[in-house]
Structure formats: structure tokens, C-alpha cells
Design a protein around this motif. Structure first.
Motif, short mmCIF file in Angstrom:
data_model
loop_
_atom_site.label_atom_id
_atom_site.label_comp_id
_atom_site.label_asym_id
_atom_site.label_seq_id
_atom_site.Cartn_x
_atom_site.Cartn_y
_atom_site.Cartn_z
N ILE A 81 1.41 -1.44 -0.18
CA ILE A 81 0.08 0.00 0.27
C ILE A 81 0.84 0.92 -0.11
O ILE A 81 1.95 1.42 0.84
CB ILE A 81 -1.10 -0.38 1.33
CG1 ILE A 81 -1.90 -1.31 1.34
CG2 ILE A 81 -1.64 1.61 1.08
CD1 ILE A 81 -2.68 -1.03 2.50
N PHE A 82 0.34 2.26 -0.29
CA PHE A 82 1.37 3.33 -0.94
C PHE A 82 0.10 4.81 -0.95
O PHE A 82 -0.64 3.98 -0.96
CB PHE A 82 1.96 3.61 -2.45
CG PHE A 82 3.09 2.84 -2.75
CD1 PHE A 82 4.38 3.05 -2.41
CD2 PHE A 82 3.16 1.95 -2.88
CE1 PHE A 82 5.62 2.61 -2.44
CE2 PHE A 82 3.96 0.98 -3.44
CZ PHE A 82 5.56 1.81 -3.75
N ILE A 83 0.90 5.32 0.56
CA ILE A 83 -0.53 6.43 0.64
C ILE A 83 0.70 7.86 1.14
O ILE A 83 2.20 7.99 1.04
CB ILE A 83 -0.68 6.43 2.20
CG1 ILE A 83 -1.77 5.17 2.56
CG2 ILE A 83 -1.43 7.83 2.61
CD1 ILE A 83 -2.00 4.60 3.77
N TYR A 84 0.09 8.55 -0.30
CA TYR A 84 1.34 10.29 -0.47
C TYR A 84 0.36 10.80 -1.11
O TYR A 84 -0.30 10.71 -1.79
CB TYR A 84 2.72 9.85 -1.52
CG TYR A 84 2.42 9.24 -2.52
CD1 TYR A 84 2.04 9.80 -4.44
CD2 TYR A 84 2.13 7.73 -2.99
CE1 TYR A 84 2.23 9.54 -5.32
CE2 TYR A 84 2.34 7.36 -3.97
CZ TYR A 84 2.10 8.15 -5.26
OH TYR A 84 2.05 7.41 -6.25
N PRO A 85 0.74 12.86 -0.79
CA PRO A 85 -0.38 13.40 -1.36
C PRO A 85 0.46 13.40 -2.87
O PRO A 85 1.51 13.12 -3.82
CB PRO A 85 0.00 14.97 -1.09
CG PRO A 85 1.61 14.15 0.16
CD PRO A 85 1.77 12.98 0.20
N ILE A 86 -0.67 14.39 -3.48
CA ILE A 86 -0.20 14.72 -5.09
C ILE A 86 0.51 16.09 -4.98
O ILE A 86 -0.15 16.32 -4.40
CB ILE A 86 -1.28 14.15 -5.89
CG1 ILE A 86 -1.79 13.17 -6.50
CG2 ILE A 86 -1.17 15.08 -7.12
CD1 ILE A 86 -3.06 12.64 -6.86
N TRP A 87 1.56 16.21 -6.26
CA TRP A 87 2.24 17.91 -5.11
C TRP A 87 2.47 18.12 -7.41
O TRP A 87 3.34 17.15 -7.33
CB TRP A 87 3.63 17.46 -5.02
CG TRP A 87 3.46 17.35 -3.52
CD1 TRP A 87 1.86 17.64 -2.41
CD2 TRP A 87 4.35 17.39 -1.63
NE1 TRP A 87 1.97 17.72 -1.23
CE2 TRP A 87 3.25 17.54 -1.01
CE3 TRP A 87 5.70 16.42 -2.44
CZ2 TRP A 87 4.29 17.36 0.49
CZ3 TRP A 87 5.90 16.38 -1.10
CH2 TRP A 87 5.41 17.01 0.24
N TRP A 88 2.28 18.78 -7.87
CA TRP A 88 2.67 19.06 -8.96
C TRP A 88 2.23 17.76 -9.98
O TRP A 88 3.22 17.69 -10.99
CB TRP A 88 3.91 19.31 -9.02
CG TRP A 88 4.38 21.14 -8.77
CD1 TRP A 88 5.29 21.18 -7.41
CD2 TRP A 88 3.79 22.22 -8.41
NE1 TRP A 88 4.81 22.63 -7.08
CE2 TRP A 88 4.48 22.89 -7.66
CE3 TRP A 88 3.24 22.69 -9.82
CZ2 TRP A 88 4.11 24.57 -7.52
CZ3 TRP A 88 3.05 24.19 -9.80
CH2 TRP A 88 3.48 24.76 -8.67
N ILE A 128 -3.48 4.91 -2.13
CA ILE A 128 -3.82 6.49 -1.81
C ILE A 128 -3.79 7.86 -2.62
O ILE A 128 -2.30 7.57 -1.73
CB ILE A 128 -4.34 6.22 -0.24
CG1 ILE A 128 -4.88 3.96 -0.64
CG2 ILE A 128 -5.74 6.89 -0.05
CD1 ILE A 128 -5.54 4.01 0.83
N ASN A 129 -3.90 8.33 -2.80
CA ASN A 129 -3.40 9.87 -2.89
C ASN A 129 -4.68 10.87 -2.97
O ASN A 129 -5.57 10.70 -3.01
CB ASN A 129 -3.39 9.67 -4.72
CG ASN A 129 -2.06 8.89 -5.04
OD1 ASN A 129 -1.93 8.91 -6.71
ND2 ASN A 129 -1.03 8.68 -4.24
N SER A 130 -3.98 11.63 -1.81
CA SER A 130 -4.97 13.06 -1.70
C SER A 130 -4.18 14.58 -2.83
O SER A 130 -3.21 14.62 -2.75
CB SER A 130 -4.62 13.61 -0.69
OG SER A 130 -3.63 13.94 -0.13
N ASN A 131 -4.98 15.53 -3.27
CA ASN A 131 -4.70 16.68 -3.64
C ASN A 131 -5.21 17.37 -3.04
O ASN A 131 -6.81 17.31 -2.95
CB ASN A 131 -4.13 16.18 -5.40
CG ASN A 131 -6.02 16.20 -5.13
OD1 ASN A 131 -6.02 15.10 -5.48
ND2 ASN A 131 -5.80 17.78 -6.39
N GLY A 132 -4.97 18.83 -3.38
CA GLY A 132 -5.65 19.88 -2.89
C GLY A 132 -6.26 20.44 -4.31
O GLY A 132 -7.59 20.90 -3.46
N SER A 133 -6.34 20.12 -5.39
CA SER A 133 -7.10 20.46 -6.00
C SER A 133 -7.94 20.06 -6.21
O SER A 133 -8.85 18.52 -5.88
CB SER A 133 -6.49 20.76 -7.36
OG SER A 133 -5.42 21.00 -7.64
#
Length: 198
Positions: A81-88, A128-133
Motif C-alpha cells: 500500500i502506498f499513501i502519499y499526496p499529489i504534488w505538482w 491512495i493519493n490526496s491532493n488540494g485541487s
């Protein structure tokens, strides 16, 4: 017994969405009897730089100790499992560096003539990715589909993974705590279903 490796790539404090998700997911998986190993790449000060020294050693089949350790964790895992935010519109450098250094030739893939052979054929991946947009913006502009192509196909299927689940949560920065909690529950539910699927 299903062995799960969770690779976590977020530098923020315990107030972050990603941290809460990781903590709650790990707690639930352990309560279900799964063997869970967490690799918080910031916490363990993982070096994401693929150096010329690394390359020389890898080409001579001399695996640097820190890479060898991570590869052992992957070998022993059924699900990663990879959990990290999306940047650029991509992954944080520490996640990309993990892939660059750990998913090396001869361990994760190899070439036979003109054919690529994935070597991690007994593995499943959940990202699993999260992002601000806003979710709709990334979905409608094709960013999520591009990330699925690059990550799911370009990394995991390339390396032979037999099943990949990719979950996105957009607009995290503007969500209420209740909305974030609902997203966390959704991520956990989808992850458990994926792990328990045959």
C-alpha cells in the motif's frame, strides 16, 4: 496470513489527512489479524537519491544495504500500500526516489530480448493519493488518468504486479473534518475489500 507493506510518503504533522488515514488503516488491518509493516520514508530518513555509486553497484549486482533492506520488505509482502499526496501532478520526491532506487533492474523487472519481464508477479498494489485541487478539476483535465497510466501501468504492471487499485481524494485542503473522516472511511473500506478479494 496476508503480509502487508505500507509505504508512507508525507512529511507533515499528525494533523494531516494522510497521517490520520495511515494510522486508522494500520490499526484496523492489525485488528483483523493482518501482518502490517509500515515504512514511513521521512521517519526512517530514506535517501531518495539514486547516486552514481548506487548505479555502479547495482550494475555489478552489488545491492547497497539500504536498498537491499527495502527489497526484502517487498519480497515478504503480498500487498503493498502506498499513501502519499499529489504534488505538482505527481508523487513527492521521496516516493519517486524510493521507486528509482528500490524497484531496480534484476529485482523488479528485467529484459529478455526486446521484452520486459516483470519479476514481482505475486504482488498486489493499492495506491491512495490526496491532493488540494478539486477532484473534478483533476478528473476532467485528465490528471488522474495520466497518473493511473504512469503509476499503475508504468511502474506496477511493468514490474509484474497482478492487481492494482488506485484511489484519489481531491480538494482535501478545503474539506471539513467530517468530510475528511468520510474520505478516510471510504479509503479504508475500499482497501479492505481489495485485500480480501481473491
Amino acid at each position: 496470513m496476508v503480509n502487508i507493506l505500507l509505504v508512507y510518503g508525507h512529511p507533515k504533522t499528525p494533523t494531516s489527512f494522510n497521517f490520520s488515514l495511515k494510522e486508522k488503516l494500520v490499526s484496523l488491518l492489525k485488528s483483523k489479524g493482518y501482518n502490517v509493516l509500515v515504512r514511513d520514508l521521512y521517519e526512517v530518513s530514506f535517501n531518495p537519491l539514486l547516486s552514481s555509486e548506487d548505479l555502479a553497484k547495482l550494475h555489478n549486482n552489488e545491492i547497497p544495504d539500504d536498498i537491499k533492506q527495502e527489497q526484502e520488505f517487498i519480497k515478504n509482502a503480498d500487498v503493498i500500500i502506498f499513501i502519499y499526496p499529489i504534488w505538482w501532478a505527481g508523487s513527492p520526491a521521496i516516493i519517486k526516489g524510493y521507486i528509482d532506487r528500490v524497484f531496480s533492474y534484476g529485482f523488479a523487472y528485467m529484459y529478455r530480448g526486446n521484452k520486459v519481464v516483470g519479476l514481482l508477479t505475486d504482488k498486489r498494489a493499492i495506491v491512495i493519493n490526496s491532493n488540494g485541487s478539486p477532484y473534478e478539476l483533476y478528473e476532467n483535465e485528465g490528471f488522474y488518468s495520466a497518473m493511473r497510466k504512469v503509476v499503475d501501468d508504468g511502474i506496477f504492471r511493468f514490474c509484474g504486479f497482478n492487481k492494482i487499485k488506485h484511489i484519489f481524494f481531491g480538494g482535501i485542503m478545503n474539506k471539513t473534518q467530517e468530510e475528511k473522516d468520510m474520505n478516510i472511511k471510504q479509503a479504508i473500506d475500499e482497501t479492505v475489500i481489495e485485500i480480501e478479494a481473491k
